[in-house]
Design a protein around this motif. Sequence first.
Motif, PDB file in Angstrom:
ATOM      1  N   SER A 104       0.819  -1.205   0.000  1.00 34.03           N
ATOM      2  CA  SER A 104       0.000   0.000   0.000  1.00 34.03           C
ATOM      3  C   SER A 104       0.860   1.266   0.000  1.00 34.03           C
ATOM      4  N   LEU A 105       0.380   2.299  -0.675  1.00 38.77           N
ATOM      5  CA  LEU A 105       1.054   3.590  -0.630  1.00 38.77           C
ATOM      6  C   LEU A 105       1.115   4.138   0.792  1.00 38.77           C
ATOM      7  N   VAL A 173       1.900  -0.577  -4.685  1.00 37.66           N
ATOM      8  CA  VAL A 173       1.095  -0.945  -5.844  1.00 37.66           C
ATOM      9  C   VAL A 173      -0.197  -0.141  -5.808  1.00 37.66           C
ATOM     10  N   GLY A 174      -0.600   0.386  -6.964  1.00 35.84           N
ATOM     11  CA  GLY A 174      -1.847   1.137  -7.014  1.00 35.84           C
ATOM     12  C   GLY A 174      -2.142   1.619  -8.417  1.00 35.84           C
ATOM     13  N   SER A 175      -3.159   2.434  -8.543  1.00 35.89           N
ATOM     14  CA  SER A 175      -3.512   2.993  -9.849  1.00 35.89           C
ATOM     15  C   SER A 175      -2.592   4.153 -10.190  1.00 35.89           C
ATOM     16  N   SER A 176      -2.521   4.472 -11.462  1.00 37.93           N
ATOM     17  CA  SER A 176      -1.721   5.623 -11.884  1.00 37.93           C
ATOM     18  C   SER A 176      -2.201   6.901 -11.216  1.00 37.93           C
ATOM     19  N   GLU A 177      -3.511   7.065 -11.126  1.00 37.39           N
ATOM     20  CA  GLU A 177      -4.067   8.267 -10.519  1.00 37.39           C
ATOM     21  C   GLU A 177      -3.638   8.411  -9.060  1.00 37.39           C
ATOM     22  N   GLU A 178      -3.703   7.299  -8.313  1.00 37.32           N
ATOM     23  CA  GLU A 178      -3.297   7.327  -6.906  1.00 37.32           C
ATOM     24  C   GLU A 178      -1.826   7.692  -6.773  1.00 37.32           C
ATOM     25  N   ASP A 181      -1.152  11.419  -7.622  1.00 39.01           N
ATOM     26  CA  ASP A 181      -1.595  12.252  -6.493  1.00 39.01           C
ATOM     27  C   ASP A 181      -0.576  12.205  -5.353  1.00 39.01           C
ATOM     28  N   PHE A 182      -0.076  11.016  -5.066  1.00 33.86           N
ATOM     29  CA  PHE A 182       0.913  10.841  -3.999  1.00 33.86           C
ATOM     30  C   PHE A 182       2.184  11.635  -4.309  1.00 33.86           C
ATOM     31  N   ASN A 187       5.547  16.788  -3.636  1.00 31.06           N
ATOM     32  CA  ASN A 187       6.420  17.637  -4.462  1.00 31.06           C
ATOM     33  C   ASN A 187       7.595  16.854  -5.055  1.00 31.06           C
ATOM     34  N   ILE A 188       7.279  15.666  -5.546  1.00 34.40           N
ATOM     35  CA  ILE A 188       8.280  14.822  -6.189  1.00 34.40           C
ATOM     36  C   ILE A 188       8.180  15.005  -7.700  1.00 34.40           C
ATOM     37  N   ASN A 189       9.268  15.408  -8.324  1.00 33.88           N
ATOM     38  CA  ASN A 189       9.287  15.628  -9.768  1.00 33.88           C
ATOM     39  C   ASN A 189       9.071  14.314 -10.511  1.00 33.88           C
TER      40      ASN A 189
END
Length: 263
Positions: A104-105, A173-178, A181-182, A187-189
């Motif tokens: 999980s994120l 592991v997760g969706s591209s959208e999640e 957003d994370f 503020n990660i390039n």
Amino acid sequence: MKQISSTQNSYIKDLLKLQDKSRERKKKGLFIIEGQREISLAIKGNYQIDTMLFVPEMFSKENLNQIQQHTSQCIEITKEVYQKLAYRDTTEGVIAVVKSKKFSLDTVNFNTSTPLILVLEGIEKPGNIGAILRTADAANVDAVFIADPKSDLFNPNIIRSSVGCVFTNQIAVGSSEEMIDFLQAKNINIYSATLQNSNQYHKNDYTQATALVVGTEATGITQIWRDKATQNINIPMQGEIDSMNVSVAAAILTFEAKRQRGF
């Protein structure tokens, strides 16, 4: 100690299902690891061993004693049973049934304000995923994100091709959208590897908080990663083809970032 000598044993049949079917691994919350090195890395990664199966003629008592303390159940099996379960040609005589983890994120934790993250979007081939996990371990990246996964990470081919690095990396592991957003919230390039609207990879600064995104060789990354990128990047091709194996591309990008960071 319990012993199993028949390949028709119901427990052995259940283990074969774990080997072959992602659905079974998810249903039971278990997966299989083969080999002492991989099992040791899983233990180091705080995975819980449910059961150990070993062939006494192939696996030394000393090695068994080292691993036995991490499980409540050991089963002695015959060579015939082992060969039925073994996924590799090389034989070490030991197999572990291990409890799955959730990637999980929410569990991601960085020990630095400038993390380096590898993002794998929709990569299908377990061998490529395993190879990238080996690169991530070698470069000591801060995390590997699997976006829109096509294969579960406990697939035997991923464990085998990663030589156990699926247990040594911090993974989410997760969706591209999640994941976007994370990354944006922290503020990660985002540097997305694609031919479209991109500049050459070595012309960017990866010393700040950085996520390097790679996708499938057939279709590349999807539009959302292109649109949300801080900068799209490419690896210049000088031959006839316009792409390379994704695991090779990930390694090139990762070690350029590490070079810039002085490692």
